[in-house]
Design an enzyme around this catalytic site. Structure first.
Site, PDB file in Angstrom:
ATOM      1  CB  SER A  80      64.969  13.292 -32.917  1.00 43.78           C
ATOM      2  OG  SER A  80      64.020  12.878 -31.966  1.00 43.78           O
ATOM      3  CB  CYS A  85      60.102   7.966 -38.687  1.00 42.83           C
ATOM      4  SG  CYS A  85      60.415   8.389 -40.430  1.00 42.83           S
TER       5      CYS A  85
END
Lengths: 151, 151
Positions: A80, A85
């Protein structure tokens, strides 16, 4: 095995390469129009990098793209996404993120969904195992990567 | 001139170097305990990079840091952070961001504040002028950097 699972396999392969290099086992793949645009892996250790996470390394390896291409793409990642990001996903308007697992780390899924990104969690045992083993073996390195202070 | 304004000057200098290199004029500086840890500038053009924004280039140039150092630091940037760079601030727990201007671009200040980051906007005319001139001269390059589709 469906397409998502097959593209995720490429991300898992990147993560495994990273672990063999002495790095943090997180990999990513960017796909658009049925084609792999590029792959990447966390290279904090390999490049002495603060910002080369799996997803950002992938985007960097893909190189400069017009906005329209990002907007047709899916980002595959074994873990995840962290806030960095996730920020890359939002900046470039990547509409879909497919995640190997979110049991060992989860920091951005609610924010991504609130911004209209489709977030799919495949919950793949191999990804959980890979990160769990890494975190147990290298807790200080993992904490450095996610900005967590060790005691 | 107070300390914030002086550190911002270093970020402005980086932005100007970037513009002379043919790049996008955004610069950043990371400071902790009264010391400059490093500087950076957007290097999309110079390195063919999708992820080297002013702030991320600065963090990459600084290199790997323990979490405790980030948590005592201030990030100076000539332009209000995009989602990627805001994500880096949140990931590493940088508690304070000082911004040259947010008139030509703003995408993350509310999110940063909602996560407890102190956001200071100095609203410096030189920063506004630098970005305004760049955007007028290179709209396609600017749109690429922030993931906006041209017509």
């Amino acid at each position: 095995m469906n397409d998502d699972r097959q593209y995720l396999e490429l991300a898992i392969e990147q993560a495994r390469i990273g672990r063999r290099e002495g790095g943090i086992p997180i990999g990513a793949v960017l796909v658009a129009d049925g084609a792999v645009l590029g792959v990447g892996r966390n290279r904090r250790v390999q490049l002495g990098s603060a910002i080369r996470h799996g997803e950002t390394d992938c985007l960097e390896n893909v190189g400069r793209l017009p906005a329209a291409t990002y907007r047709r793409s899916t980002l595959y990642t074994t873990l995840s996404p962290c806030q960095l990001c996730a920020g890359a996903v939002l900046l470039f308007g990547i509409p879909r993120v497919v995640i190997g697992e979110n049991r060992t780390f989860e920091a951005s899924e609610e924010h991504l969904r609130s911004q209209g990104v489709e977030v799919v969690v495949l919950d793949v045992d191999a990804c959980v195992r890979m990160m769990s083993e890494f975190i147990a073996a290298e807790p200080a390195l993992w904490h450095e990567d996610i900005g967590v202070e060790d005691d």
